[in-house]
Scaffold this active site. Structure first.
Site, PDB file in Angstrom:
ATOM      1  N   GLN A 129       0.834  -1.209   0.000  1.00  0.00           N
ATOM      2  CA  GLN A 129       0.000   0.000   0.000  1.00  0.00           C
ATOM      3  C   GLN A 129       0.866   1.255   0.000  1.00  0.00           C
ATOM      4  OE1 GLN A 129      -2.220  -0.959   3.527  1.00  0.00           O
ATOM      5  NE2 GLN A 129      -0.343  -1.546   4.565  1.00  0.00           N
ATOM      6  N   ASP A 174       0.301  -0.215  13.499  1.00  0.00           N
ATOM      7  CA  ASP A 174       0.725   1.053  14.109  1.00  0.00           C
ATOM      8  C   ASP A 174       1.058   0.888  15.589  1.00  0.00           C
ATOM      9  OD1 ASP A 174      -1.953   1.617  15.645  1.00  0.00           O
ATOM     10  OD2 ASP A 174      -2.537   1.174  13.590  1.00  0.00           O
ATOM     11  N   GLU A 226       0.336  -8.646  11.226  1.00  0.00           N
ATOM     12  CA  GLU A 226       0.248  -7.490  10.327  1.00  0.00           C
ATOM     13  C   GLU A 226       0.843  -7.904   8.981  1.00  0.00           C
ATOM     14  OE1 GLU A 226      -0.644  -3.910  10.156  1.00  0.00           O
ATOM     15  OE2 GLU A 226       0.085  -4.444   8.147  1.00  0.00           O
ATOM     16  N   ASP A 272      -8.185  -5.195  13.691  1.00  0.00           N
ATOM     17  CA  ASP A 272      -7.837  -3.765  13.627  1.00  0.00           C
ATOM     18  C   ASP A 272      -7.340  -3.483  12.214  1.00  0.00           C
ATOM     19  OD1 ASP A 272      -7.073  -1.184  14.125  1.00  0.00           O
ATOM     20  OD2 ASP A 272      -5.399  -1.690  15.436  1.00  0.00           O
ATOM     21  N   SER A 273      -8.256  -3.518  11.275  1.00  0.00           N
ATOM     22  CA  SER A 273      -7.871  -3.554   9.860  1.00  0.00           C
ATOM     23  C   SER A 273      -8.170  -2.241   9.155  1.00  0.00           C
ATOM     24  CB  SER A 273      -8.664  -4.657   9.161  1.00  0.00           C
ATOM     25  OG  SER A 273     -10.028  -4.295   9.113  1.00  0.00           O
ATOM     26  N   ASP A 298      -0.392 -12.453   6.287  1.00  0.00           N
ATOM     27  CA  ASP A 298      -1.807 -12.163   6.061  1.00  0.00           C
ATOM     28  C   ASP A 298      -2.596 -12.769   7.234  1.00  0.00           C
ATOM     29  OD1 ASP A 298      -4.529 -12.396   5.219  1.00  0.00           O
ATOM     30  OD2 ASP A 298      -3.835 -12.131   3.151  1.00  0.00           O
ATOM     31  N   GLY A 299      -3.473 -11.975   7.831  1.00  0.00           N
ATOM     32  CA  GLY A 299      -4.248 -12.451   8.981  1.00  0.00           C
ATOM     33  C   GLY A 299      -5.048 -13.700   8.666  1.00  0.00           C
TER      34      GLY A 299
HETATM   35  N1  SAM Z   1      -7.200   2.059  13.164  1.00  0.00           N
HETATM   36  C1  SAM Z   1      -7.226   1.878  11.778  1.00  0.00           C
HETATM   37  C2  SAM Z   1      -8.494   2.202  11.095  1.00  0.00           C
HETATM   38  O1  SAM Z   1      -9.551   1.710  11.451  1.00  0.00           O
HETATM   39  O2  SAM Z   1      -8.427   3.008  10.164  1.00  0.00           O
HETATM   40  C3  SAM Z   1      -6.614   0.586  11.355  1.00  0.00           C
HETATM   41  C4  SAM Z   1      -5.162   0.792  11.475  1.00  0.00           C
HETATM   42  S1  SAM Z   1      -4.021  -0.437  11.129  1.00  0.00           S
HETATM   43  C5  SAM Z   1      -2.797   0.617  10.460  1.00  0.00           C
HETATM   44  C6  SAM Z   1      -4.648  -1.399   9.797  1.00  0.00           C
HETATM   45  C7  SAM Z   1      -3.599  -2.416   9.314  1.00  0.00           C
HETATM   46  O3  SAM Z   1      -4.243  -3.552   8.778  1.00  0.00           O
HETATM   47  C8  SAM Z   1      -2.687  -1.884   8.221  1.00  0.00           C
HETATM   48  O4  SAM Z   1      -1.391  -1.676   8.733  1.00  0.00           O
HETATM   49  C9  SAM Z   1      -2.727  -2.969   7.144  1.00  0.00           C
HETATM   50  O5  SAM Z   1      -1.445  -3.241   6.578  1.00  0.00           O
HETATM   51  C10 SAM Z   1      -3.262  -4.164   7.934  1.00  0.00           C
HETATM   52  N2  SAM Z   1      -3.897  -5.198   7.111  1.00  0.00           N
HETATM   53  C11 SAM Z   1      -4.703  -5.044   6.032  1.00  0.00           C
HETATM   54  N3  SAM Z   1      -5.053  -6.238   5.531  1.00  0.00           N
HETATM   55  C12 SAM Z   1      -4.469  -7.183   6.335  1.00  0.00           C
HETATM   56  C13 SAM Z   1      -4.462  -8.604   6.331  1.00  0.00           C
HETATM   57  N4  SAM Z   1      -5.138  -9.306   5.410  1.00  0.00           N
HETATM   58  N5  SAM Z   1      -3.754  -9.240   7.295  1.00  0.00           N
HETATM   59  C14 SAM Z   1      -3.076  -8.537   8.252  1.00  0.00           C
HETATM   60  N6  SAM Z   1      -3.037  -7.193   8.290  1.00  0.00           N
HETATM   61  C15 SAM Z   1      -3.728  -6.521   7.341  1.00  0.00           C
END
Ligand code: SAM
Length: 280
Positions: free
Chosen positions: A30, A85, A104, A154-155, A136-137
């Site tokens: 991203q 984060d 993450e 928390d995605s 990947d989660g």
């Molecule tokens: N608080 C935030 C919001 O609601 O806007 C979410 C913040 S956190 C930075 C979201 C994270 O989810 C990102 O760093 C992203 O890389 C991660 N993410 C997205 N898809 C994912 C997946 N399939 N597995 C694990 N992490 C993932």
């Protein structure tokens, strides 16, 4: 002067003045931007969408963590999917008996948070109770044999790699990794703009768990009104019985800026328009 404009919703945008660009890169997953703004302090955006700001992140992070943790009352193991984060991680670690696994997908989010978001994550990534998995989660949850008391999704919003984190298959896989009495909490967007997304998650969660609802939190930079956090469990007793909940929060001696036992209970009071989104 440069502005950073988030255009997440059709025909409507929020715009921040970029007083200082702190970091910008295209990671393997991203576009990642960190900048400073006079009103909101440090800001993290991914793929053009605001993820957090220094000024109001506490609302989201306190509510996504402490609501299920205090509601449950005996949490030992927490899984955070996303959350690179470190903000939710830091809140979870305020509970001394809790161990946390963070999965993450983007190593660069964690790396950049360590370097530029210390006001959000503190030293949380270095805590010995923490395991960081870069994956990947959905893959992690499918392959792990570990179990958790609370799983927090928390995605980012359901586009790109995060899309699968909103699928019924993933929710069902999370349920299999929850201990009895465990709870799943999901980031479900702002109902005013993302109501269909909330509805789809709720329909799926209600088919998979004995009980599913959502609760609300007002995060100013998630524009359009309160954000909805999905809450699913097979044991609705874990939502938080008022007197026990208040006693637990008081006994923790933790201080919060947004979360309290009263806010916790009130957050589950849903306006009719949101309740209607929960109906099949
Ligand atoms: N608080 C935030 C919001 O609601 O806007 C979410 C913040 S956190 C930075 C979201 C994270 O989810 C990102 O760093 C992203 O890389 C991660 N993410 C997205 N898809 C994912 C997946 N399939 N597995 C694990 N992490 C993932």
């Amino acid at each position: 002067m440069l502005n950073y404009t988030e255009a997440l919703h059709d025909g409507y945008a929020q715009s921040f003045r970029v007083d200082r660009l702190v970091h910008y890169e295209k990671t393997a997953h991203q576009e990642l931007a960190i900048f400073d703004n006079a009103s909101f302090g440090r800001v993290l955006a991914l793929d053009g969408v605001i993820q957090l700001t220094e000024r109001d992140h506490h609302v989201y992070h306190e509510m996504i963590v402490h609501t299920p943790v205090f509601g449950h009352g005996e949490v030992r193991d927490v899984l955070i999917v996303g959350g690179g984060d470190g903000g939710a991680l830091r809140e979870a670690l305020r509970h001394p008996d809790i161990r946390v696994t963070v999965v993450e997908i983007d190593a660069q989010v964690v790396e950049t948070a360590r370097r530029h978001l210390s006001m959000i994550c503190g030293a949380a990534f270095d805590d010995p109770r923490v395991q960081i998995v870069i994956d990947d989660g959905t893959a992690f949850v499918a392959r792990t044999d570990r179990s958790f008391d609370v799983i927090l999704i928390d995605s980012t919003d359901p586009v790109g790699p995060a899309k699968a984190l909103f699928s019924p298959e993933f929710y069902a896989a999370c349920r299999r990794r929850l201990r009895p009495g465990g709870a799943l909490v999901t980031q479900n967007g702002v109902p005013l703009f993302q109501g269909e997304q909330l509805r789809a998650s709720m329909i799926a969660l209600r088919r998979i768990f004995r009980y599913a609802t959502c609760y609300l939190a007002a995060v100013p930079t998630y524009t359009g009104g309160p954000i909805a956090l999905g809450f699913a469990t097979d044991d609705p007793g874990r939502l938080g019985e008022p007197e026990a909940l208040a006693a637990r929060v008081a006994a923790s001696r933790l201080e919060f800026r947004y979360y309290s036992a009263a806010v916790h209970l009130g957050a589950f009071a849903l306006p009719p328009a949101v309740l209607r989104l929960l109906e099949p």
